[in-house]
Write an enzyme that holds these catalytic residues in place. Sequence first.
Site, PDB file in Angstrom:
ATOM      1  CB  CYS A 291      -0.976  -0.048   1.173  1.00 38.19           C
ATOM      2  SG  CYS A 291      -2.350   1.126   1.019  1.00 38.19           S
TER       3      CYS A 291
ATOM      4  CG  HIS B 215      -3.357  -3.664   3.343  1.00 35.37           C
ATOM      5  ND1 HIS B 215      -2.333  -3.087   4.054  1.00 35.37           N
ATOM      6  CD2 HIS B 215      -4.014  -2.642   2.743  1.00 35.37           C
ATOM      7  CE1 HIS B 215      -2.364  -1.772   3.903  1.00 35.37           C
ATOM      8  NE2 HIS B 215      -3.376  -1.475   3.107  1.00 35.37           N
TER       9      HIS B 215
ATOM     10  CD  GLU C 201      -0.511  -5.881   5.539  1.00 36.13           C
ATOM     11  OE1 GLU C 201      -0.844  -4.691   5.742  1.00 36.13           O
ATOM     12  OE2 GLU C 201      -0.388  -6.360   4.397  1.00 36.13           O
TER      13      GLU C 201
END
Length: 276
Positions: free
Chosen positions: A123, A237, A239
């Site tokens: 990002c 994202h 994660e």
Amino acid sequence: LQFNFLPSFTGKMQDLDLNPDRKERSGLTAAIIRDKGTNGEREMAYALFLAGFDVKDVHMTDLTSGRETLEDVQFAVFCGGFSNSDVFGSAKGWAGGILYNGKARKTIENFYARPDTLSLGICNGCQLLMELGLIYPEAGKAHPKMQHNRSHKFESAFLSVEIPQNSSVMLKSLAGTKLGIWVAHGEGRFELPGQESAYNIAAKYVYDEYPGNPNGSDYKAAAVCSADGRHLAMMPHLERTIFPWQNAWYPYEFRKHDVTPWMEAFVNAREWLKKK
């Protein structure tokens, strides 16, 4: 939403050699690199720890002061968020803190000159790597930059991406997979004026049009990597989607998975570095 898991993926931690109760050091060091306004460092730190990395927290002031040189770091991760509140544009202030500080610039240059390193920008971190020209250094001043979403607004959504055949150290084993993932950005559009084959696209949005393609990226690009596959810039994202319960929706028959296939990307980084 579209999902397609490879038959080889079991979703079990033990099959990926993951130990959430690990107490000993592994000897593989990953650095969380952040600036003021970064907000995705904790999820990323845990994903890296779970994959088997020793994680250190590196703030930009550590780089600009010379306290941190990254000499003991094998994996540098630039996290998501809104550095400098995006006042200068997404990641432009962060990039300036590196470009116009001799110590920080030298540290980053030295890290990327080494053949035994990996990096990941998510990002805001993706925007940073593109702004610094670190994904396609051979392009020089013609290096692509991130542009505003075609919707002219901030986009936050859970949507599907697909992993094509690619050379990314982290994502190539996931080729053929379709997965859900979170996006949250205002300047997430990859503007890629050349032929698609020139950009080493490692992940694509499943749909061409908005809102499935939330920003209007050329070639539906969600992630791109360097020619050697070591450096990955990704807007969504991963994660924030390593556990099934983090997904807005996850296929019912797989909800007993310990982890999602996104965790395999971090494991791939671990295994590549073990060989160096």
